[in-house]
Design an enzyme around this catalytic site. Structure first.
Site, PDB file in Angstrom:
ATOM      1  N   HIS A   1      -7.618  -3.410  10.887  1.00 11.77           N
ATOM      2  CA  HIS A   1      -8.956  -4.421  10.465  1.00 11.77           C
ATOM      3  C   HIS A   1      -9.071  -4.957  11.770  1.00 11.77           C
ATOM      4  O   HIS A   1      -9.126  -6.010  11.986  1.00 11.77           O
ATOM      5  CB  HIS A   1      -8.714  -5.937  10.227  1.00 11.77           C
ATOM      6  CG  HIS A   1      -7.620  -5.940   8.708  1.00 11.77           C
ATOM      7  ND1 HIS A   1      -7.258  -6.841   7.822  1.00 11.77           N
ATOM      8  CD2 HIS A   1      -7.772  -4.942   7.715  1.00 11.77           C
ATOM      9  CE1 HIS A   1      -5.974  -6.591   6.904  1.00 11.77           C
ATOM     10  NE2 HIS A   1      -7.013  -5.174   6.386  1.00 11.77           N
TER      11      HIS A   1
ATOM     12  N   HIS B   1      -2.865   1.693   8.539  1.00 11.11           N
ATOM     13  CA  HIS B   1      -4.257   0.937   8.266  1.00 11.11           C
ATOM     14  C   HIS B   1      -4.879  -0.304   8.951  1.00 11.11           C
ATOM     15  O   HIS B   1      -3.198  -1.032   9.304  1.00 11.11           O
ATOM     16  CB  HIS B   1      -3.703   0.353   6.453  1.00 11.11           C
ATOM     17  CG  HIS B   1      -5.258  -0.154   6.570  1.00 11.11           C
ATOM     18  ND1 HIS B   1      -6.296  -0.085   6.217  1.00 11.11           N
ATOM     19  CD2 HIS B   1      -4.533  -1.679   5.496  1.00 11.11           C
ATOM     20  CE1 HIS B   1      -6.590  -1.683   5.689  1.00 11.11           C
ATOM     21  NE2 HIS B   1      -5.739  -2.566   5.249  1.00 11.11           N
TER      22      HIS B   1
ATOM     23  N   GLU C   1       1.201  -1.059   0.041  1.00  8.99           N
ATOM     24  CA  GLU C   1       0.034  -0.007  -0.119  1.00  8.99           C
ATOM     25  C   GLU C   1       0.930   1.321   0.038  1.00  8.99           C
ATOM     26  O   GLU C   1       0.387   2.292   0.226  1.00  8.99           O
ATOM     27  CB  GLU C   1      -0.954  -0.442   1.294  1.00  8.99           C
ATOM     28  CG  GLU C   1      -2.261  -1.216   2.073  1.00  8.99           C
ATOM     29  CD  GLU C   1      -3.246  -1.034   0.427  1.00  8.99           C
ATOM     30  OE1 GLU C   1      -3.236  -0.116  -0.165  1.00  8.99           O
ATOM     31  OE2 GLU C   1      -3.988  -1.905   1.019  1.00  8.99           O
TER      32      GLU C   1
ATOM     33  N   HIS D   1     -13.813  -3.762   4.932  1.00  8.58           N
ATOM     34  CA  HIS D   1     -11.846  -4.444   5.155  1.00  8.58           C
ATOM     35  C   HIS D   1     -11.332  -3.673   6.336  1.00  8.58           C
ATOM     36  O   HIS D   1     -11.001  -4.732   7.326  1.00  8.58           O
ATOM     37  CB  HIS D   1     -11.529  -3.187   4.067  1.00  8.58           C
ATOM     38  CG  HIS D   1      -9.866  -3.233   3.884  1.00  8.58           C
ATOM     39  ND1 HIS D   1      -9.321  -2.910   2.884  1.00  8.58           N
ATOM     40  CD2 HIS D   1      -9.209  -3.439   4.663  1.00  8.58           C
ATOM     41  CE1 HIS D   1      -7.816  -2.915   2.643  1.00  8.58           C
ATOM     42  NE2 HIS D   1      -8.356  -3.760   3.994  1.00  8.58           N
TER      43      HIS D   1
HETATM   44  O1  2HA Z   1      -1.256  -4.527   3.445  1.00  7.27           O
HETATM   45  O2  2HA Z   1      -4.033  -4.940   4.790  1.00  7.27           O
HETATM   46  O3  2HA Z   1      -5.192  -4.099   2.611  1.00  7.27           O
HETATM   47  C1  2HA Z   1      -1.920  -5.847   4.139  1.00  7.27           C
HETATM   48  C2  2HA Z   1      -3.973  -4.956   3.999  1.00  7.27           C
HETATM   49  C3  2HA Z   1      -3.719  -4.635   3.228  1.00  7.27           C
HETATM   50 ZN    ZN Z   2      -6.094  -3.926   4.744  1.00  5.77          ZN
END
Ligand code: 2HA
Ligand code: ZN
Length: 269
Positions: free
Chosen positions: A144, A142, A119, A214
């Protein structure tokens, strides 16, 4: 093994913060396998010796041209690397890159030739935009988070600021510590330009955005600040879900109580 961190207290502290946050992401269950990414703009912590270090990789293309990043340095989580490993060994599961003068390519300079996150283009685009705006923010995360992602599976939460208001109303601190709320990005393919563009636009108005079905993307002064904002939003999502699990939809603080918070803490919204 020799490390670029040796004898550099400020840079070491920054990388240690990344490792600490990576551990929290894993412990929270937000970072399965190689899930999530962290990048930190460390340009202010770079000395002349670092500037003269020879590359340990070929020249690699970013995929976009970002003039604001000329000569900047970033710590980046490695592609395919696990947060739980990064927590213990940040310089084996991430690397430091230098953006070259063409503003469209980079080299890895330390400690190992670990390729940065897949990313990278979206993270660097956000960093470039922050510099252009004169923002003091240096970190992007980022991850989850389970409850926030679960809530993104219901359309009723995805209209503008609906989820923000629910989360703010679960506990007074959430509005105080995430005063801009939570932006919403409709589902887009991971790693796509559409996702990067939508994220960039939404980060003008929010410090944390939810990628439908996501995860979240956050920006902050440092990696701890970005993490804290995700953490308070996630805490509110847990309270909402716990109440629902007990069989009722929580009342939430009233609009008047939330306005009182804004006045008392001088909040922007
Ligand atoms: O790089 O979570 O969305 C791993 C991720 C991509
Ligand atoms: Zn991700």
């Amino acid at each position: 093994m020799k490390s670029i961190l040796d004898g550099r207290a400020a840079l070491t502290a920054e990388v240690e913060k990344v490792a600490e946050v990576a551990g929290y992401l894993w412990q929270n269950g937000w970072a399965e396998r190689n899930g999530g990414n962290i990048t930190v703009n460390i340009t202010d912590l770079v000395d002349d010796e670092i500037r003269s270090l020879r590359p340990i990789s070929d020249v690699k293309q970013i995929g976009v041209s970002l003039p604001a990043l000329k000569g900047c340095y970033f710590y980046c989580k490695g592609t395919g690397k696990r947060m739980r490993d990064l927590a213990r060994r940040p310089m084996e599961n991430g690397s430091i890159i230098r953006i070259l003068d063409d503003c469209a390519s980079y080299v890895i300079i330390a400690d190992n030739a670990v390729m940065p996150t897949s990313e990278l283009p979206s993270h660097l685009t956000v960093h470039a935009h922050l510099i252009e705006k004169g923002s003091p923010y240096k970190a992007t995360v980022h991850t989850h988070p389970i409850e926030l992602v679960a809530m993104s599976h219901n359309d009723k939460f995805l209209a503008k600021d609906v989820l923000t208001n629910i989360l703010w109303s679960m506990i007074p601190e959430t509005k105080a510590f995430c005063p801009l709320g939570l932006g919403i990005i409709p589902y887009q393919l991971p790693g796509s330009k559409e996702l990067a563009d939508a994220t960039l636009a939404e980060l003008d108005d929010y410090d944390v955005v939810l990628w439908e079905k996501h995860g979240v993307f956050a920006q902050g002064l440092d990696v701890m600040d970005a993490f804290d904002q995700i953490d308070v939003l996630s805490k509110s999502a847990k309270i909402y879900i716990d109440a629902c699990a007990m069989g009722f939809v929580p009342d939430g603080m009233s609009q008047e109580q939330m306005k009182e918070m804004s006045r008392a803490f001088n909040l922007p919204k």
